[in-house]
Design an enzyme around this catalytic site. Structure first.
Site, PDB file in Angstrom:
ATOM      1  N   LYS A  42      -2.806  -2.067  -2.857  1.00  0.00           N
ATOM      2  CA  LYS A  42      -3.833  -1.160  -2.344  1.00  0.00           C
ATOM      3  C   LYS A  42      -3.380   0.252  -2.663  1.00  0.00           C
ATOM      4  CE  LYS A  42      -6.596   0.083   1.687  1.00  0.00           C
ATOM      5  NZ  LYS A  42      -7.105  -0.336   3.011  1.00  0.00           N
ATOM      6  N   GLU A  45       0.826  -1.209   0.000  1.00  0.00           N
ATOM      7  CA  GLU A  45       0.000   0.000   0.000  1.00  0.00           C
ATOM      8  C   GLU A  45       0.866   1.268   0.000  1.00  0.00           C
ATOM      9  OE1 GLU A  45      -3.629   2.253   2.423  1.00  0.00           O
ATOM     10  OE2 GLU A  45      -2.574   0.592   3.366  1.00  0.00           O
TER      11      GLU A  45
END
Length: 298
Positions: free
Chosen positions: A214, A177
């Protein structure tokens, strides 16, 4: 060894991932938003985490929270170690058809070169081994990009993939992420560099290794389509990044192949004082809205 049933659900299931992973720094704000007065936990970390655990258990045991629309859930470490319905939380989730993930980063370093790298993670191998024993499928770790500095972005991606390799070695699927701040004035330039650096990192993976990504919903729709189709990527999910639920869902609906992994946008209308029926109705409405934005594209 990655669970093949969980893997199939994450690769091709219709739905989204719920992010229930607020940690120490963000927990007070989450509780206040939930309607718990600060005087009920101020200065008492044990009580604070007890209250946030009660909130999360209420969410994951609500009738509307199940694998029909919620593919997975990201947990804070203390939540992973807790119980729901008399079962370890990861077991309780999978019993409802929801794949369990663990947030395992320890926060962010100070900003340098326009980014915030992740802090060191002492004891990571022990944490990952414990997660495996509890039936966790994968992990999530967050760093932040604030400006279009190639050196900084390259450092973010390098760190994400290096730790990702460590996670893969335990048989877990890492969610990388590298969040792009939606407040950055040069978001499109950041995202173009990030796309290049992530592609380099993916191309360098060996064997049968795969990751999930993500990412912030991009300023330009479908910027990350090449990552969605990359054979090293099991799934690309989107964080809400400070957008309201309505805003995040609207933006997400224009990004093909991206599904949601929302936290605040999922929980924003839930309140401690709601009856169980009211709570589930509000949660169910948010689940339906985020599910639609994840699977129906404009």
């Amino acid at each position: 060894m990655t669970d093949p049933i969980m893997m199939a659900q994450m690769v091709s299931g219709a739905g989204f991932i719920a992010a229930l992973d607020q940690s120490g720094g963000s927990t007070p704000g989450a509780l206040k938003a939930y309607g718990v007065p600060e005087d009920q936990f101020a200065g008492d970390d044990a009580r604070m985490f007890e209250l946030i655990h009660e909130m999360r258990v209420r969410i994951i045991t609500a009738p509307s929270f199940n694998g029909k629309k919620v593919l997975g859930a990201i947990l804070f470490e203390k939540t992973m170690d807790g119980q729901a319905d008399g079962l370890p939380v990861p077991t309780a989730l999978w019993k409802r058809g929801v794949v369990p993930f663990l947030k395992m980063d320890k926060g962010l370093e100070d900003e340098a070169n326009g980014v915030q790298l992740m802090k060191p993670m002492p004891g990571l191998d022990d944490l990952l081994a414990r997660a495996v024993k509890l039936g966790v499928f994968g992990t999530k770790m967050r760093s932040v990009i604030k400006s279009a500095n190639r050196e900084g972005i390259a450092a973010i991606v390098k760190q994400q993939f290096e730790i990702g390799e460590q996670i893969i070695a335990h048989g877990l699927i890492p969610i990388l992420e590298p969040e792009v701040s939606i407040k950055a004035p040069d978001r499109e330039a950041i995202e173009a560099i990030l796309l290049e650096e992530l592609t380099k990192g993916l191309d360098a993976l060996t064997g049968d290794k795969q990751v999930m990504l993500k990412l912030s919903i991009p300023a330009k729709a479908d910027t990350y389509t090449p990552l969605v189709g990359h054979y090293r990527v099991a799934r690309v999910v989107a964080l809400s990044g400070g957008f309201s639920c309505d805003e995040a869902c609207e933006h997400l609906s224009h990004n093909h192949g991206m599904i949601a992994s929302f936290s605040r946008a999922l929980l924003e209308d839930l309140r401690h004082g709601q009856s169980d029926e009211e709570f589930d109705a509000v949660l169910g409405k948010a689940i339906d809205q985020i599910y639609t934005a994840s699977v129906v594209k404009g």
